[in-house]
Write an enzyme that holds these catalytic residues in place. Sequence first.
Site, PDB file in Angstrom:
ATOM      1  NE  ARG A 111      55.387  -8.176  95.729  1.00  0.00           N
ATOM      2  CZ  ARG A 111      55.840  -8.793  94.648  1.00  0.00           C
ATOM      3  NH1 ARG A 111      55.378  -9.973  94.334  1.00  0.00           N
ATOM      4  NH2 ARG A 111      56.758  -8.241  93.886  1.00  0.00           N
ATOM      5  CG  LEU A 164      68.606 -11.663  79.062  1.00  0.00           C
ATOM      6  CD1 LEU A 164      67.527 -10.795  78.407  1.00  0.00           C
ATOM      7  CD2 LEU A 164      69.477 -12.294  78.000  1.00  0.00           C
ATOM      8  NE  ARG A 208      62.386 -11.413  87.845  1.00  0.00           N
ATOM      9  CZ  ARG A 208      63.357 -12.104  87.300  1.00  0.00           C
ATOM     10  NH1 ARG A 208      63.739 -13.237  87.808  1.00  0.00           N
ATOM     11  NH2 ARG A 208      63.969 -11.665  86.219  1.00  0.00           N
ATOM     12  CE  LYS A 259      55.079  -3.507  91.778  1.00  0.00           C
ATOM     13  NZ  LYS A 259      56.194  -4.374  91.367  1.00  0.00           N
ATOM     14  CG  ASN A 260      57.008  -2.332  87.967  1.00  0.00           C
ATOM     15  OD1 ASN A 260      57.104  -2.754  89.123  1.00  0.00           O
ATOM     16  ND2 ASN A 260      56.365  -2.979  87.010  1.00  0.00           N
ATOM     17  CG  ASP A 308      53.139  -5.847  84.885  1.00  0.00           C
ATOM     18  OD1 ASP A 308      53.326  -7.072  84.827  1.00  0.00           O
ATOM     19  OD2 ASP A 308      54.003  -5.059  85.324  1.00  0.00           O
ATOM     20  CB  CYS A 342      58.696 -15.725  90.061  1.00  0.00           C
ATOM     21  SG  CYS A 342      57.412 -14.564  89.682  1.00  0.00           S
ATOM     22  NE  ARG A 390      59.355 -12.265  86.512  1.00  0.00           N
ATOM     23  CZ  ARG A 390      58.726 -11.300  87.164  1.00  0.00           C
ATOM     24  NH1 ARG A 390      57.882 -11.574  88.111  1.00  0.00           N
ATOM     25  NH2 ARG A 390      58.950 -10.040  86.869  1.00  0.00           N
TER      26      ARG A 390
HETATM   27  C1  UD1 Z   1      59.481  -5.981  84.869  1.00  0.00           C
HETATM   28  C2  UD1 Z   1      58.367  -5.514  85.783  1.00  0.00           C
HETATM   29  C3  UD1 Z   1      57.190  -6.465  85.710  1.00  0.00           C
HETATM   30  C4  UD1 Z   1      56.744  -6.641  84.260  1.00  0.00           C
HETATM   31  C5  UD1 Z   1      57.922  -7.019  83.369  1.00  0.00           C
HETATM   32  C6  UD1 Z   1      57.571  -7.047  81.885  1.00  0.00           C
HETATM   33  C7  UD1 Z   1      59.568  -4.376  87.545  1.00  0.00           C
HETATM   34  C8  UD1 Z   1      60.002  -4.346  88.956  1.00  0.00           C
HETATM   35  N1  UD1 Z   1      58.884  -5.444  87.129  1.00  0.00           N
HETATM   36  O1  UD1 Z   1      59.903  -7.251  85.343  1.00  0.00           O
HETATM   37  O2  UD1 Z   1      56.122  -5.940  86.495  1.00  0.00           O
HETATM   38  O3  UD1 Z   1      55.786  -7.677  84.191  1.00  0.00           O
HETATM   39  O4  UD1 Z   1      58.994  -6.063  83.529  1.00  0.00           O
HETATM   40  O5  UD1 Z   1      57.037  -5.830  81.480  1.00  0.00           O
HETATM   41  O6  UD1 Z   1      59.794  -3.436  86.808  1.00  0.00           O
HETATM   42  N2  UD1 Z   1      64.101 -12.853  81.148  1.00  0.00           N
HETATM   43  C9  UD1 Z   1      65.066 -13.808  80.935  1.00  0.00           C
HETATM   44  N3  UD1 Z   1      66.329 -13.563  81.410  1.00  0.00           N
HETATM   45  C10 UD1 Z   1      66.658 -12.422  82.082  1.00  0.00           C
HETATM   46  C11 UD1 Z   1      65.659 -11.446  82.278  1.00  0.00           C
HETATM   47  C12 UD1 Z   1      64.380 -11.687  81.798  1.00  0.00           C
HETATM   48  O7  UD1 Z   1      64.825 -14.850  80.341  1.00  0.00           O
HETATM   49  O8  UD1 Z   1      67.811 -12.267  82.488  1.00  0.00           O
HETATM   50  C13 UD1 Z   1      62.731 -13.080  80.619  1.00  0.00           C
HETATM   51  C14 UD1 Z   1      61.658 -13.133  81.692  1.00  0.00           C
HETATM   52  O9  UD1 Z   1      61.561 -14.430  82.253  1.00  0.00           O
HETATM   53  C15 UD1 Z   1      60.435 -12.739  80.899  1.00  0.00           C
HETATM   54  C16 UD1 Z   1      60.988 -11.711  79.906  1.00  0.00           C
HETATM   55  O10 UD1 Z   1      62.377 -11.949  79.846  1.00  0.00           O
HETATM   56  O11 UD1 Z   1      59.927 -13.838  80.216  1.00  0.00           O
HETATM   57  C17 UD1 Z   1      60.746 -10.250  80.269  1.00  0.00           C
HETATM   58  O12 UD1 Z   1      61.169 -10.051  81.602  1.00  0.00           O
HETATM   59  P1  UD1 Z   1      61.680  -8.632  82.131  1.00  0.00           P
HETATM   60  O13 UD1 Z   1      61.314  -7.587  81.156  1.00  0.00           O
HETATM   61  O14 UD1 Z   1      63.110  -8.771  82.507  1.00  0.00           O
HETATM   62  O15 UD1 Z   1      60.822  -8.473  83.442  1.00  0.00           O
HETATM   63  P2  UD1 Z   1      61.267  -7.875  84.840  1.00  0.00           P
HETATM   64  O16 UD1 Z   1      62.274  -6.809  84.652  1.00  0.00           O
HETATM   65  O17 UD1 Z   1      61.576  -8.992  85.768  1.00  0.00           O
END
Ligand code: UD1
Length: 428
Positions: free
Chosen positions: A407, A134, A101, A22-23, A315, A125, A130
């Site tokens: 999902r 960035l 998201r 999925k991801n 995950d 969320c 989240r």
């Molecule tokens: C993706 C995965 C999710 C997995 C996560 C971490 C998908 C669709 N989802 O989520 O299943 O749990 O990676 O492996 O691929 N953060 C910020 N600012 C930002 C972006 C992220 O503070 O702009 C923080 C998040 O809140 C979190 C951390 O960075 O604490 C890591 O998040 P991120 O790796 O971005 O997760 P996702 O891409 O949302």
Amino acid sequence: MDRIRIRGGNRLTGEISISGAKNAALPLMAASLLSDAPLTLGNLPHLADISTLASLLGVLGVEIAMEGDAPKGGHVGRVLTLHARKITSTTAPYDLVRQMRASILVLGGLVAREGVAKVSLPGGCAIGNRPVDLHLKGLEQLGAAIDVQGGYIEARAPKGLTGAHIVFPFVSVGATENLMIAATLARGETVLANAAREPEVVDLANCLVAMGAKIAGIGSGTLTIQGVTSLHGASHEVVPDRIETGTYALAAAMTGGDVELKGADPAQNEALFEKLREAGVRVTATEGGVRVTPGRGRVRGVDVMTEPYPGFPTDLQAQMMALMVIGSGVAMITETIFENRFMHVSELSRMGAEITVHGASAMVRGVKALAGAEVMATDLRASVSLVLAGLVAEGETIISRVYHLDRGYERLVEKLAACGADIERLSN
Ligand code: UD1
């Protein structure tokens, strides 16, 4: 709302086919926005999140055609062709974005191709705050003007994006993907430092290269992208789902089962498999995937800390905790990626688990048996940990709010039932 009923106690034996990730599929679908030629994706899983993103891309003007199962046999899922001949809208509306998201992933492609994008903020969320700061800071560094108003992010780069040196303060999978997508069409060179190295990021990079992007350092923490003026179409197979693989490996381990995970890539799950071996479970690579068989005696408690890839995946934290709940001794599970990702603890406790949470760590004292209960799913991975607990609990476990599972797990009930689990979906 549908529920799942499990009567615990059966060992899992047999084979489970692993679906496409999925991801990986979600960012790959978003990449279709970059080109006016078709992108064909094979091995796509049948999941609610895939349909949600397909609807969103449809609103933006992407023509989507389903070609049915690929005729290769084996564990190939559906084939989807996404054709963004013309972008007809640059607005990703709230009612679609709020459902998932990962919709934020359309931002990079839209602004890179059209010079403008308006995407609803994904909002809160269950597993923490989240933010998307960035993603936005990176786009600003690529020359986009960002304005957040009325719950929408507006990004403008009427003259196109320009390459930049972007250093992420911490690893973000989504921000790395969004900015890599955007940078493929930016003028000049972009460097993404401290980039995510997850297999799903690698899969996206490989697909972008197949579409004509110039990306060096794939699989490393530094990605260097030379912008090109346009991308062409491509055909790409989605990588197997390492989280689904890990979930079923843990299900097998919990039930003392003997299960082959067909199509799984053992290299993508090294952190988990190392922990499973430490806990006394046998994990071996086979010709077609991975086999999990029981070791001697009860599973042992092992400490786990979640980290960006290649570390232990967040995950799989909830599912690993479910295993530790019935292990011998004590296990300390520390979550470093998301705050508030212990919602499964209270539900597991209702089934008899002994878990104490201190900040980002949960101390699990293994118990000999769990008892079935009525429990509630709270997010995707938390809810599957309740399914795993239900497989070994005495008596009946009923899990409500099953839409969370839909999902991210394709045919979960069928896959487990085929290996001997007493599990069924109750519709009402
Ligand atoms: C993706 C995965 C999710 C997995 C996560 C971490 C998908 C669709 N989802 O989520 O299943 O749990 O990676 O492996 O691929 N953060 C910020 N600012 C930002 C972006 C992220 O503070 O702009 C923080 C998040 O809140 C979190 C951390 O960075 O604490 C890591 O998040 P991120 O790796 O971005 O997760 P996702 O891409 O949302």
